[in-house]
Design a protein around this motif. Structure first.
Motif, PDB file in Angstrom:
ATOM      1  N   TYR A 108      -9.667  72.617 -25.158  1.00 51.66           N
ATOM      2  CA  TYR A 108     -10.047  70.886 -25.707  1.00 51.66           C
ATOM      3  C   TYR A 108     -11.316  70.512 -25.077  1.00 51.66           C
ATOM      4  CZ  TYR A 108      -4.655  70.289 -27.020  1.00 51.66           C
ATOM      5  OH  TYR A 108      -3.636  70.439 -27.506  1.00 51.66           O
ATOM      6  N   TYR A 109     -12.024  69.650 -26.318  1.00 53.90           N
ATOM      7  CA  TYR A 109     -13.739  69.585 -26.403  1.00 53.90           C
ATOM      8  C   TYR A 109     -13.422  67.709 -26.500  1.00 53.90           C
ATOM      9  CZ  TYR A 109     -14.503  74.137 -25.828  1.00 53.90           C
ATOM     10  OH  TYR A 109     -14.647  75.601 -25.199  1.00 53.90           O
ATOM     11  N   GLN A 110     -13.913  66.850 -26.217  1.00 51.72           N
ATOM     12  CA  GLN A 110     -14.292  65.714 -26.767  1.00 51.72           C
ATOM     13  C   GLN A 110     -15.921  65.368 -26.696  1.00 51.72           C
ATOM     14  OE1 GLN A 110     -14.410  61.635 -24.252  1.00 51.72           O
ATOM     15  NE2 GLN A 110     -12.368  62.099 -26.169  1.00 51.72           N
ATOM     16  N   LEU A 111     -16.713  65.164 -28.154  1.00 54.12           N
ATOM     17  CA  LEU A 111     -17.915  64.828 -28.363  1.00 54.12           C
ATOM     18  C   LEU A 111     -18.241  63.915 -28.086  1.00 54.12           C
ATOM     19  CD1 LEU A 111     -21.066  65.751 -28.539  1.00 54.12           C
ATOM     20  CD2 LEU A 111     -20.616  66.238 -30.770  1.00 54.12           C
ATOM     21  N   GLU A 112     -19.200  63.045 -27.481  1.00 54.04           N
ATOM     22  CA  GLU A 112     -19.642  61.242 -27.973  1.00 54.04           C
ATOM     23  C   GLU A 112     -20.992  61.486 -28.079  1.00 54.04           C
ATOM     24  OE1 GLU A 112     -20.374  57.974 -24.691  1.00 54.04           O
ATOM     25  OE2 GLU A 112     -17.801  58.517 -24.807  1.00 54.04           O
ATOM     26  N   SER A 113     -21.598  60.924 -29.295  1.00 53.25           N
ATOM     27  CA  SER A 113     -22.444  60.598 -29.890  1.00 53.25           C
ATOM     28  C   SER A 113     -23.260  59.220 -29.723  1.00 53.25           C
ATOM     29  CB  SER A 113     -22.736  62.063 -30.883  1.00 53.25           C
ATOM     30  OG  SER A 113     -22.296  63.310 -30.572  1.00 53.25           O
ATOM     31  N   GLU A 131     -27.962  60.057 -27.669  1.00 52.57           N
ATOM     32  CA  GLU A 131     -27.457  60.545 -25.943  1.00 52.57           C
ATOM     33  C   GLU A 131     -26.278  61.140 -27.096  1.00 52.57           C
ATOM     34  OE1 GLU A 131     -27.511  62.246 -23.979  1.00 52.57           O
ATOM     35  OE2 GLU A 131     -27.032  61.143 -21.861  1.00 52.57           O
ATOM     36  N   GLU A 132     -25.976  62.452 -26.026  1.00 51.90           N
ATOM     37  CA  GLU A 132     -24.522  63.956 -26.346  1.00 51.90           C
ATOM     38  C   GLU A 132     -23.955  63.816 -24.712  1.00 51.90           C
ATOM     39  OE1 GLU A 132     -24.225  65.730 -30.013  1.00 51.90           O
ATOM     40  OE2 GLU A 132     -26.106  66.023 -28.912  1.00 51.90           O
ATOM     41  N   ILE A 133     -22.826  63.439 -25.069  1.00 49.96           N
ATOM     42  CA  ILE A 133     -22.418  63.937 -24.032  1.00 49.96           C
ATOM     43  C   ILE A 133     -20.567  64.686 -24.543  1.00 49.96           C
ATOM     44  CG2 ILE A 133     -20.244  63.194 -21.946  1.00 49.96           C
ATOM     45  CD1 ILE A 133     -22.351  60.887 -21.480  1.00 49.96           C
ATOM     46  N   LEU A 134     -20.279  65.797 -23.686  1.00 51.74           N
ATOM     47  CA  LEU A 134     -19.771  66.911 -24.611  1.00 51.74           C
ATOM     48  C   LEU A 134     -18.899  67.813 -23.435  1.00 51.74           C
ATOM     49  CD1 LEU A 134     -18.364  68.567 -26.738  1.00 51.74           C
ATOM     50  CD2 LEU A 134     -20.406  70.866 -25.815  1.00 51.74           C
ATOM     51  N   ARG A 135     -17.792  66.632 -23.572  1.00 49.07           N
ATOM     52  CA  ARG A 135     -16.683  67.275 -22.441  1.00 49.07           C
ATOM     53  C   ARG A 135     -15.554  68.179 -22.475  1.00 49.07           C
ATOM     54  NH1 ARG A 135     -17.349  61.503 -22.455  1.00 49.07           N
ATOM     55  NH2 ARG A 135     -18.505  60.604 -21.125  1.00 49.07           N
TER      56      ARG A 135
END
Length: 396
Positions: A108-113, A131-135
């Motif tokens: 599972y991934y979550q991309l916050e852009s 900004e981007e954060i990939l969890r």
């Protein structure tokens, strides 16, 4: 289906113009109870993805806007698109946040852009990621459906931020309109298509020879229809057509000319079914604005049933659509409530709500609830209709 198929779990947008509370969220998984013999697609564990997601509402309540925003999110995640290659919605402002949760290659991934833009000297907007954060987290960290979107530090196995990448890495691998998710998903095999900008023009998209099994559904008098790219002067798609029991065939490099010979429903319907088959083959996504446009009600029902059945949809493809006719909510393939969303407009602000969040009982007929305006904002106001009638009476 192989590991290279990507499944969308959830899409959220925050800080949007003209939306109530400036956000909306759409779940691509079942949030209501899933029965043992359900025809939903099992992503992993107790997580099941929807095969259809529908949006219904009055005119000018944001159905098309929501579909376009979803198409932006899916285009970035599935098709690895640059922001500036997309038809960005005017609802998106600097600081709009796009959050996409997805399942890929067993994780599972979550991309916050955070999307930003600047205005160039020619007046056009150039979009880029502020900004981007990939969890990332593994399925054993997902015990319940309600915590599928929980990517807190305690459950994440890995976190990557755009701002933490070296300048050399950004220059070498990404420009500022390309997402940091690109290297991860560039080999995914999921299909994504839409009709958001072609349904009203009704121009046949080049898809080669149309199978006879598709043609017979719309016009059994057609023997052959081929739509393909032709090396014409103005780079238009051409077509060849022949009717049964006639010696003469037709051809033309102008795609619009096909409208003069066969029906609008045949042109748009065959294209819709061919794109649906591509989505079904890959477990992909098809976005359709106004599913009922130009199509017989039984054909619409058939398309919905094709996506619902595991016989015709074994890989969990998803049809995302908007409709105007509430009666379609009662077809067997839309028997769930957690895959139907209601769009509304109040005080010039749009909102999106899940049907199951407003109605918990299953014994209500969805169309009657919608048409009766029991939930508010789902039927035209009687006052407005009466004013229209009075206006026409005065004219006559």
């Amino acid at each position: 289906m192989g590991a290279k198929v990507l499944k969308i779990i959830c899409v959220e947008f925050e800080n949007l113009n003209h939306f109530k509370q400036r956000n909306f969220k759409v779940d691509f998984i079942a949030t209501d109870r899933v029965l043992k013999n359900s025809e939903l697609y099992n992503v992993s564990g107790n997580i099941f993805s929807q095969s259809t997601i529908g949006f219904i509402g009055l005119n000018a309540t944001g159905k098309t806007t929501v579909l376009r925003l979803l198409n932006i999110a899916l285009s970035v995640i599935i098709d690895n698109k640059d922001l500036n290659s997309l038809n960005m919605n005017e609802m998106i402002v600097s600081g709009t946040k796009m959050i996409v949760t997805f399942f890929y290659n067993g994780v599972y991934y979550q991309l916050e852009s955070v999307i930003e833009y600047k205005v160039n000297s020619d007046g056009r907007r150039k979009f880029f990621y502020g900004e981007e954060i990939l969890r990332k987290k593994y399925p054993n960290r997902v015990r319940f459906r309600k915590n599928i979107s929980d990517f807190s530090d305690e459950v994440c196995s890995e976190i990557t931020a755009r701002s933490k990448l070296s300048e050399d890495s950004l220059i070498q691998y990404l420009d500022d309109g390309k997402s940091i998710v690109s290297p991860l998903i560039r080999d995914n095999e999921s299909f994504l298509s839409d009709n958001l900008f072609s349904s009203y023009a009704n121009i046949a998209t080049p898809l080669g020879k149309v199978p006879s099994e598709i043609l017979e559904v719309f016009d059994e008098s057609i023997e052959t229809l081929i739509i393909e790219e032709q090396p014409t002067k103005d780079n238009q798609s051409g077509w060849k057509l022949k009717f049964k029991n006639t010696p003469i065939g037709y051809s033309n490099p102008n795609a619009l000319a096909l409208n003069l010979i066969i029906s609008t429903g045949t042109i748009s319907g065959q294209e819709l079914l061919q794109k649906a088959i591509l989505a079904l083959k890959s477990g992909g996504y098809l976005i359709v604005d106004e599913l009922e446009m130009h199509l017989n009600k039984e054909i619409v029902r058939t398309i919905l049933n094709i996506f619902k059945s595991t016989l015709t949809n074994p890989y969990g493809a998803c049809l995302i659509f908007s409709i105007h006719y509430a009666e379609l909510l009662d077809v067997e393939s839309l028997n769930r409530k957690d895959n139907i969303y209601i769009t509304r407009k109040s005080n010039h602000l749009l909102s999106v709500s899940k049907f199951s969040d407003e109605i918990s009982r299953n014994d209500y007929k969805k169309s009657e609830i919608f048409l009766s305006n029991a939930l508010g904002g789902t039927a035209p106001k009687n006052k407005a209709i009466q004013r229209l009638r009075d206006y026409i009476c005065k004219l006559l």
